[in-house]
Design a protein around this motif. Structure first.
Motif, PDB file in Angstrom:
ATOM      1  N   LYS A  62       0.978  -1.167   0.066  1.00 54.84           N
ATOM      2  CA  LYS A  62       0.083   0.099  -0.122  1.00 54.84           C
ATOM      3  C   LYS A  62       0.883   1.270  -0.015  1.00 54.84           C
ATOM      4  O   LYS A  62       0.702   2.148  -0.774  1.00 54.84           O
ATOM      5  CB  LYS A  62      -0.995  -0.043   1.336  1.00 54.84           C
ATOM      6  N   GLU A  63       1.865   1.349   0.894  1.00 51.47           N
ATOM      7  CA  GLU A  63       2.693   2.483   0.961  1.00 51.47           C
ATOM      8  C   GLU A  63       3.622   2.610  -0.232  1.00 51.47           C
ATOM      9  O   GLU A  63       3.736   3.839  -0.921  1.00 51.47           O
ATOM     10  CB  GLU A  63       3.609   2.133   2.202  1.00 51.47           C
ATOM     11  N   MET A  64       4.020   1.662  -1.039  1.00 53.80           N
ATOM     12  CA  MET A  64       4.851   1.775  -2.351  1.00 53.80           C
ATOM     13  C   MET A  64       3.872   2.151  -3.664  1.00 53.80           C
ATOM     14  O   MET A  64       4.418   2.952  -4.231  1.00 53.80           O
ATOM     15  CB  MET A  64       5.673   0.548  -2.500  1.00 53.80           C
ATOM     16  N   ASN A  65       2.685   1.845  -3.229  1.00 55.10           N
ATOM     17  CA  ASN A  65       1.644   2.148  -4.345  1.00 55.10           C
ATOM     18  C   ASN A  65       1.229   3.523  -4.393  1.00 55.10           C
ATOM     19  O   ASN A  65       0.824   4.163  -5.450  1.00 55.10           O
ATOM     20  CB  ASN A  65       0.428   1.354  -4.037  1.00 55.10           C
ATOM     21  N   GLU A  66       1.224   4.034  -3.006  1.00 57.25           N
ATOM     22  CA  GLU A  66       0.999   5.500  -2.747  1.00 57.25           C
ATOM     23  C   GLU A  66       1.929   6.635  -3.655  1.00 57.25           C
ATOM     24  O   GLU A  66       1.455   7.405  -4.381  1.00 57.25           O
ATOM     25  CB  GLU A  66       1.045   5.934  -1.273  1.00 57.25           C
ATOM     26  N   LYS A  67       3.312   5.988  -3.611  1.00 56.78           N
ATOM     27  CA  LYS A  67       4.140   6.780  -4.585  1.00 56.78           C
ATOM     28  C   LYS A  67       4.546   6.242  -5.814  1.00 56.78           C
ATOM     29  O   LYS A  67       4.644   7.206  -6.783  1.00 56.78           O
ATOM     30  CB  LYS A  67       5.528   6.795  -3.681  1.00 56.78           C
ATOM     31  N   GLN A  68       4.278   5.072  -6.120  1.00 54.65           N
ATOM     32  CA  GLN A  68       4.607   4.544  -7.585  1.00 54.65           C
ATOM     33  C   GLN A  68       3.333   4.180  -8.176  1.00 54.65           C
ATOM     34  O   GLN A  68       3.851   3.956  -9.640  1.00 54.65           O
ATOM     35  CB  GLN A  68       5.584   3.082  -7.346  1.00 54.65           C
ATOM     36  N   LYS A  69       2.083   4.103  -7.802  1.00 53.41           N
ATOM     37  CA  LYS A  69       0.799   4.299  -8.548  1.00 53.41           C
ATOM     38  C   LYS A  69       0.980   2.681  -9.411  1.00 53.41           C
ATOM     39  O   LYS A  69       0.901   2.861 -10.610  1.00 53.41           O
ATOM     40  CB  LYS A  69       0.819   5.343  -9.383  1.00 53.41           C
ATOM     41  N   VAL A 213      13.540   0.536  -2.694  1.00 51.47           N
ATOM     42  CA  VAL A 213      12.657   1.171  -1.807  1.00 51.47           C
ATOM     43  C   VAL A 213      12.524   0.419  -0.544  1.00 51.47           C
ATOM     44  O   VAL A 213      12.626  -0.796  -0.612  1.00 51.47           O
ATOM     45  CB  VAL A 213      11.140   1.691  -2.304  1.00 51.47           C
ATOM     46  N   PRO A 215       9.735   0.708   2.388  1.00 53.70           N
ATOM     47  CA  PRO A 215       8.508   1.271   2.769  1.00 53.70           C
ATOM     48  C   PRO A 215       8.599   1.692   4.289  1.00 53.70           C
ATOM     49  O   PRO A 215       9.441   0.785   4.852  1.00 53.70           O
ATOM     50  CB  PRO A 215       7.431   0.552   2.469  1.00 53.70           C
ATOM     51  N   LYS A 230      10.030  -0.030 -13.536  1.00 50.17           N
ATOM     52  CA  LYS A 230       9.003   0.248 -14.043  1.00 50.17           C
ATOM     53  C   LYS A 230       9.181   0.679 -15.455  1.00 50.17           C
ATOM     54  O   LYS A 230      10.102   0.865 -15.909  1.00 50.17           O
ATOM     55  CB  LYS A 230       8.461   1.410 -13.293  1.00 50.17           C
TER      56      LYS A 230
END
Length: 246
Positions: A62-69, A213, A215, A230
């Motif tokens: 969840k935390e990684m997705n907040e920045k990396q989408k 990263v 998190p 990515k």
């Protein structure tokens, strides 16, 4: 006389100052006691329980997705080393996966309870037929994200453990290159000690960006981090083509 204003709480300790101590029970190893104590005092464990996630690891993705989408509605996701299912839970909710239209597939050699919107397999991903099983489960469609939280049980021998985790990352990355759609992403657990140069070189040829990263929910005293790649490029026909494109 004590100055209550300086103390900030009138001499009382705040809740965060209290820590649960666990005594070593008969037959329980010291390491097990320390693990239990850490779990009882871990705010992410409490949050996972309160929010219905199967593990604190859910907050890492969840935390990684907040920045990396990573997640977009309608995206297809593969979860390698899925047990107990926290990452798959997060992915299914984020991409809108349902039982009628499953967009997330997970695999692990450990048992997992069913997750709405997720196809789960109890199987070792390192087995030869595992990749084909995952591809078939998603109807042969290309994937937008391959995420891997896989890790071998540690042996206690640092060099051996490092080689084993690198091997898992390599086979996960190879799978990602086979199944990702253009622009897709790959995220995998690694450990301090460095990702092998050959692996990073390979990923940099196939992805626009690669980086590491850690998190906030990853414990500070843990050696784990996550490798993120990515912007997947269309897979070249051979290595020479890939090198000429770079």
């Amino acid at each position: 006389m004590a100055n209550n204003k300086a103390l900030g709480t009138g001499g009382r300790k705040s809740d965060k100052d209290f820590k649960i101590r666990v005594k070593t029970a008969k037959g329980r190893k010291v390491a097990s006691t320390k693990w239990l104590e850490r779990q009882l005092n871990d705010p992410y464990v409490a949050r996972a329980r309160a929010e219905g996630y199967r593990s604190r690891a859910a907050f890492k993705i969840k935390e990684m997705n907040e920045k990396q989408k990573f997640f977009k509605r309608g995206s297809r996701v593969v979860d390698l080393g899925a047990a107990p299912g926290g990452w798959s839970q997060v992915a299914a909710a984020a991409v809108g996966s349902t039982d009628a239209n499953p967009l997330v597939v997970g695999i692990d050699y450990l048992d997992m309870d069913p997750i709405p919107g997720v196809i789960l397999f109890k199987k070792d991903f390192t087995e030869d037929d595992a990749p084909a099983l995952l591809i078939e489960a998603l109807g042969g469609h290309k994937v937008d994200l391959v995420m891997s939280d896989m890790a071998w049980p540690t042996t206690g021998h640092r060099a051996t453990d490092h080689l084993r985790i690198v091997h898992l990352i390599e086979i996960a990355a190879d799978f990602a290159i086979q199944v990702l759609a253009p622009g897709g992403a790959f995220v995998a657990k690694v450990f301090q000690g460095g990702t092998e140069h050959e692996l990073l070189h390979m990923l940099k040829r196939h992805f626009a960006t690669t980086f590491h990263v850690k998190p906030p929910s990853s414990r500070k005293d843990s050696a784990e981090a996550y490798l993120v790649a990515k912007g997947f490029k269309a897979r070249p026909d051979d290595d020479e083509a890939g090198d000429s494109e770079a």
